[in-house]
Design a protein around this motif. Structure first.
Motif, PDB file in Angstrom:
ATOM      1  N   GLU A 265      -8.942   2.494  -2.787  1.00 18.66           N
ATOM      2  CA  GLU A 265      -8.833   4.251  -1.193  1.00 18.66           C
ATOM      3  C   GLU A 265      -8.065   5.149  -2.210  1.00 18.66           C
ATOM      4  OE1 GLU A 265      -6.476   1.630   1.412  1.00 18.66           O
ATOM      5  OE2 GLU A 265      -8.258   1.079   1.860  1.00 18.66           O
ATOM      6  N   LEU A 266      -6.843   5.347  -3.304  1.00 14.27           N
ATOM      7  CA  LEU A 266      -6.186   6.213  -4.431  1.00 14.27           C
ATOM      8  C   LEU A 266      -7.449   6.782  -4.776  1.00 14.27           C
ATOM      9  CD1 LEU A 266      -3.335   4.447  -5.161  1.00 14.27           C
ATOM     10  CD2 LEU A 266      -3.878   6.223  -2.824  1.00 14.27           C
TER      11      LEU A 266
ATOM     12  N   ILE B  44      -6.391  -1.517  -2.450  1.00 17.56           N
ATOM     13  CA  ILE B  44      -5.843   0.396  -2.579  1.00 17.56           C
ATOM     14  C   ILE B  44      -6.143   0.938  -3.349  1.00 17.56           C
ATOM     15  CG2 ILE B  44      -2.963   0.869  -3.074  1.00 17.56           C
ATOM     16  CD1 ILE B  44      -2.384  -2.063  -2.302  1.00 17.56           C
ATOM     17  N   ASN B  45      -6.226   0.822  -4.633  1.00 17.48           N
ATOM     18  CA  ASN B  45      -7.079   1.052  -5.799  1.00 17.48           C
ATOM     19  C   ASN B  45      -7.683   2.021  -5.332  1.00 17.48           C
ATOM     20  OD1 ASN B  45      -4.150   0.349  -7.875  1.00 17.48           O
ATOM     21  ND2 ASN B  45      -5.449  -0.342  -8.959  1.00 17.48           N
TER      22      ASN B  45
ATOM     23  N   LYS C 162       2.292   2.008  -3.673  1.00 21.12           N
ATOM     24  CA  LYS C 162       1.623   2.376  -4.634  1.00 21.12           C
ATOM     25  C   LYS C 162       1.082   3.540  -4.233  1.00 21.12           C
ATOM     26  CE  LYS C 162      -1.076   0.414  -6.617  1.00 21.12           C
ATOM     27  NZ  LYS C 162      -2.179   0.711  -8.190  1.00 21.12           N
ATOM     28  N   GLU C 163       0.877   3.812  -2.880  1.00 17.69           N
ATOM     29  CA  GLU C 163       0.681   5.435  -2.712  1.00 17.69           C
ATOM     30  C   GLU C 163       1.979   6.078  -3.149  1.00 17.69           C
ATOM     31  OE1 GLU C 163       0.152   5.248   1.393  1.00 17.69           O
ATOM     32  OE2 GLU C 163      -2.422   5.074   1.161  1.00 17.69           O
ATOM     33  N   ARG C 164       3.048   5.961  -3.203  1.00 14.49           N
ATOM     34  CA  ARG C 164       4.353   6.110  -3.050  1.00 14.49           C
ATOM     35  C   ARG C 164       4.696   7.312  -4.725  1.00 14.49           C
ATOM     36  NH1 ARG C 164       7.100   9.956  -4.132  1.00 14.49           N
ATOM     37  NH2 ARG C 164       9.494  10.426  -3.491  1.00 14.49           N
TER      38      ARG C 164
ATOM     39  N   PHE D 236       1.881   6.549  -7.098  1.00 15.28           N
ATOM     40  CA  PHE D 236       0.594   7.070  -7.648  1.00 15.28           C
ATOM     41  C   PHE D 236       0.886   8.817  -7.603  1.00 15.28           C
ATOM     42  CE2 PHE D 236      -3.211   9.388  -6.912  1.00 15.28           C
ATOM     43  CZ  PHE D 236      -3.958   9.528  -7.818  1.00 15.28           C
ATOM     44  N   LYS D 237       1.902   9.156  -5.920  1.00 13.87           N
ATOM     45  CA  LYS D 237       1.502  10.226  -6.055  1.00 13.87           C
ATOM     46  C   LYS D 237       2.665  11.045  -7.308  1.00 13.87           C
ATOM     47  CE  LYS D 237       1.209  10.641  -1.344  1.00 13.87           C
ATOM     48  NZ  LYS D 237       1.397  10.857   0.218  1.00 13.87           N
TER      49      LYS D 237
ATOM     50  N   LYS E 254       0.849  -1.418  -0.625  1.00 20.51           N
ATOM     51  CA  LYS E 254       0.193  -0.119   0.327  1.00 20.51           C
ATOM     52  C   LYS E 254       1.131   0.847  -0.037  1.00 20.51           C
ATOM     53  CE  LYS E 254      -3.843   2.355   2.264  1.00 20.51           C
ATOM     54  NZ  LYS E 254      -4.512   2.143   3.739  1.00 20.51           N
TER      55      LYS E 254
END
Length: 218
Positions: free
Chosen positions: A131-132, A128-129, A100-102, A104-105, A97
């Motif tokens: 949530e993003l 996870i997707n 993925k967040e990193r 994505f940013k 997670k």
């Protein structure tokens, strides 16, 4: 062990020696799941690192822990966060997670107007997707770049994909559309202003009513 035990960095030239290990783990992970994967060579992964289009994670003891990279399609109109992999010894620690967040940013910074999409069979990745801000979509809403779909040839489910005219397969398609998200934010902002104005009017009416009551009681 907690997520604070890991460093998640934008990959660079100093990390290319990990490319082979990353590719080997991608292949082993896909084999263990019994699902397909678009195979990538160590040279391809190393190029992503050199381009600044990848993130890599390390445990505080220096052990490689995870990886993910960015691919661009349709002249940059679409971006995919691909090749998410976590070292087996560090799974179930929330690292996937965080990676993925990193990535994505990083994608939003490098390609702020691009639609970000993914194809996955993993429920954890789908969560996870979501949530993003990704939404499930049909394959027709993804890039139609032939080079992207050619990458599916190494997948064990490629025959299924082609038999269905590339309209669907075993993977779930998910999409983050920045233009649509901007519209949602704008609509929510308008709704908040509308409610604020309504509450303001109600407050004035109540205040006036309260003053009238005081006048009548005197």
């Amino acid at each position: 062990m907690t997520i604070q035990d890991f460093d998640i960095l934008v990959a660079s030239a100093q990390h290319i020696d990990y490319a082979q290990q990353i590719c080997d783990e991608m292949a082993e992970s896909a084999k263990a799941r019994g699902t397909g994967i678009a195979q990538r060579s160590p040279e391809y992964v190393a190029d992503k690192m050199l381009e600044g289009k990848a993130v890599i994670a390390f445990h505080k003891d220096g052990t490689w822990a995870g990886f993910c990279y960015i691919e661009t399609w349709s002249h940059g109109d679409f971006v995919a966060n691909s090749g998410l992999i976590v070292n087996p010894q560090f799974r179930k620690e929330g690292l996937a997670k965080a990676i993925k967040e990193r990535i994505f940013k990083l994608s939003r910074v490098k390609f702020p107007n691009a639609k970000i999409f993914g194809l996955t069979t993993g429920l954890a990745v789908m969560k996870i997707n979501s949530e993003l801000g990704y939404e499930p979509v049909t394959y027709s809403e993804l890039t139609q770049d032939e080079e992207f779909w050619a990458g599916c040839k190494s997948c064990v489910n490629y025959d299924i994909l082609m038999a269905k005219g590339r309209k669907n397969c075993m993977c779930t398609a998910m999409l983050f559309d920045p233009a649509e998200k901007a519209k949602e934010v704008e609509e929510k902002s308008k709704e908040m202003v509308r409610k604020a104005n309504l509450f303001g009017r109600i407050e004035k009416v109540l205040k006036s009513f309260s003053q009238d009551l005081k006048f009548l009681s005197t």
